[in-house]
Design a protein around this motif. Sequence first.
Motif, PDB file in Angstrom:
ATOM      1  N   PHE A 183       0.874  -1.171   0.000  1.00  0.00           N
ATOM      2  CA  PHE A 183       0.000   0.000   0.000  1.00  0.00           C
ATOM      3  C   PHE A 183       0.910   1.219   0.000  1.00  0.00           C
ATOM      4  CE2 PHE A 183      -2.747  -3.356   1.268  1.00  0.00           C
ATOM      5  CZ  PHE A 183      -3.959  -3.027   0.685  1.00  0.00           C
ATOM      6  N   ILE A 184       0.864   1.970  -1.091  1.00  0.00           N
ATOM      7  CA  ILE A 184       1.713   3.156  -1.255  1.00  0.00           C
ATOM      8  C   ILE A 184       0.838   4.290  -1.773  1.00  0.00           C
ATOM      9  CG2 ILE A 184       3.740   1.705  -1.754  1.00  0.00           C
ATOM     10  CD1 ILE A 184       3.555   2.723  -4.691  1.00  0.00           C
ATOM     11  N   PRO A 229       5.991  11.233   2.171  1.00  0.00           N
ATOM     12  CA  PRO A 229       7.453  11.330   2.211  1.00  0.00           C
ATOM     13  C   PRO A 229       8.135  10.005   2.568  1.00  0.00           C
ATOM     14  CG  PRO A 229       6.475  12.505   4.064  1.00  0.00           C
ATOM     15  CD  PRO A 229       5.346  12.105   3.166  1.00  0.00           C
ATOM     16  N   TYR A 230       7.447   9.136   3.313  1.00  0.00           N
ATOM     17  CA  TYR A 230       8.022   7.828   3.639  1.00  0.00           C
ATOM     18  C   TYR A 230       8.133   6.964   2.379  1.00  0.00           C
ATOM     19  CZ  TYR A 230       7.189   8.982   8.555  1.00  0.00           C
ATOM     20  OH  TYR A 230       7.188   9.581   9.788  1.00  0.00           O
ATOM     21  N   VAL A 231       7.114   7.027   1.524  1.00  0.00           N
ATOM     22  CA  VAL A 231       7.153   6.290   0.251  1.00  0.00           C
ATOM     23  C   VAL A 231       8.194   6.913  -0.666  1.00  0.00           C
ATOM     24  CG1 VAL A 231       5.855   5.654  -1.820  1.00  0.00           C
ATOM     25  CG2 VAL A 231       4.754   5.511   0.432  1.00  0.00           C
ATOM     26  N   GLN A 232       8.200   8.233  -0.760  1.00  0.00           N
ATOM     27  CA  GLN A 232       9.163   8.911  -1.628  1.00  0.00           C
ATOM     28  C   GLN A 232      10.600   8.567  -1.248  1.00  0.00           C
ATOM     29  OE1 GLN A 232       7.982  13.030  -1.306  1.00  0.00           O
ATOM     30  NE2 GLN A 232       6.207  12.744  -2.628  1.00  0.00           N
ATOM     31  N   VAL A 262       2.421  -6.164  -6.331  1.00  0.00           N
ATOM     32  CA  VAL A 262       1.412  -5.209  -6.740  1.00  0.00           C
ATOM     33  C   VAL A 262       1.415  -4.069  -5.722  1.00  0.00           C
ATOM     34  CG1 VAL A 262      -0.463  -6.395  -5.512  1.00  0.00           C
ATOM     35  CG2 VAL A 262      -1.003  -4.982  -7.489  1.00  0.00           C
ATOM     36  N   ALA A 263       1.214  -2.847  -6.206  1.00  0.00           N
ATOM     37  CA  ALA A 263       1.095  -1.682  -5.323  1.00  0.00           C
ATOM     38  C   ALA A 263      -0.326  -1.146  -5.435  1.00  0.00           C
ATOM     39  CB  ALA A 263       2.101  -0.603  -5.711  1.00  0.00           C
ATOM     40  N   ILE A 264      -0.906  -0.794  -4.296  1.00  0.00           N
ATOM     41  CA  ILE A 264      -2.286  -0.318  -4.240  1.00  0.00           C
ATOM     42  C   ILE A 264      -2.299   1.058  -3.588  1.00  0.00           C
ATOM     43  CG2 ILE A 264      -4.588  -0.772  -3.305  1.00  0.00           C
ATOM     44  CD1 ILE A 264      -3.840  -3.781  -3.357  1.00  0.00           C
ATOM     45  N   MET A 265      -3.000   1.977  -4.223  1.00  0.00           N
ATOM     46  CA  MET A 265      -3.157   3.331  -3.698  1.00  0.00           C
ATOM     47  C   MET A 265      -4.602   3.468  -3.227  1.00  0.00           C
ATOM     48  SD  MET A 265      -3.606   6.639  -3.232  1.00  0.00           S
ATOM     49  CE  MET A 265      -4.898   6.948  -4.426  1.00  0.00           C
ATOM     50  N   CYS A 321      -0.999   2.344   6.877  1.00  0.00           N
ATOM     51  CA  CYS A 321      -0.081   3.420   6.521  1.00  0.00           C
ATOM     52  C   CYS A 321       0.507   3.188   5.133  1.00  0.00           C
ATOM     53  CB  CYS A 321       1.043   3.536   7.552  1.00  0.00           C
ATOM     54  SG  CYS A 321       2.127   2.099   7.691  1.00  0.00           S
ATOM     55  N   THR A 322       1.195   4.235   4.656  1.00  0.00           N
ATOM     56  CA  THR A 322       1.956   4.127   3.413  1.00  0.00           C
ATOM     57  C   THR A 322       3.409   4.440   3.760  1.00  0.00           C
ATOM     58  OG1 THR A 322       1.459   6.442   2.852  1.00  0.00           O
ATOM     59  CG2 THR A 322       0.026   4.754   1.906  1.00  0.00           C
TER      60      THR A 322
END
Length: 185
Positions: free
Chosen positions: A43-44, A49-52, A73-76, A120-121
Amino acid sequence: MASLSPPLCNTGWKAPDFDLPGTDGRRHSLASAAGPQGLLVMFICNHCPYVQAVIYRIIRDVNALKPLGVGAVAIMSNDTTDYPEDSWENMVRLARDLDFPFPYLLDSDQSVAHAYGAVCTPDFFGFNGDLALQYRGRLDASRKETAPAGARRDLFEAMRQVALTGQGPAVQLPSIGCSIKWAGK
């Protein structure tokens, strides 16, 4: 912007199915995303900023896990009304610009995030070939800043172990990130 950590791994919990649109123009499901040795569900979002701080490491690790038979797979799931940086158009742009080696999916009604218990992301869920949860931990020691180049690759090492043995590590450190931006909250 408060940071959150997800609960620790509920080992053996079965991955909920999903059917979501991807930035690649196709729909993706649990079955289409899974590899023969496992699946990494992330989950992103675009704006966190943590994902970036770790997005290039996520790409690196997904590429390294593919030859081991682990799909990704990434899920927003963020509310895009209040967070336009996470809009569909911006998702498409980010996936294209960074050449994501995994489908980037939109969970517009947030039902998949709820089904997984994402908080969280980034939030990482590592499943074995039977789609039983084996890892729910951090990518590495990064926070809002990228960890040093030699930092232990927690997620990669855990998923490599899952691919080879079907089981995740006994010790797992939780991820940390921005809260999922729930609609109406």
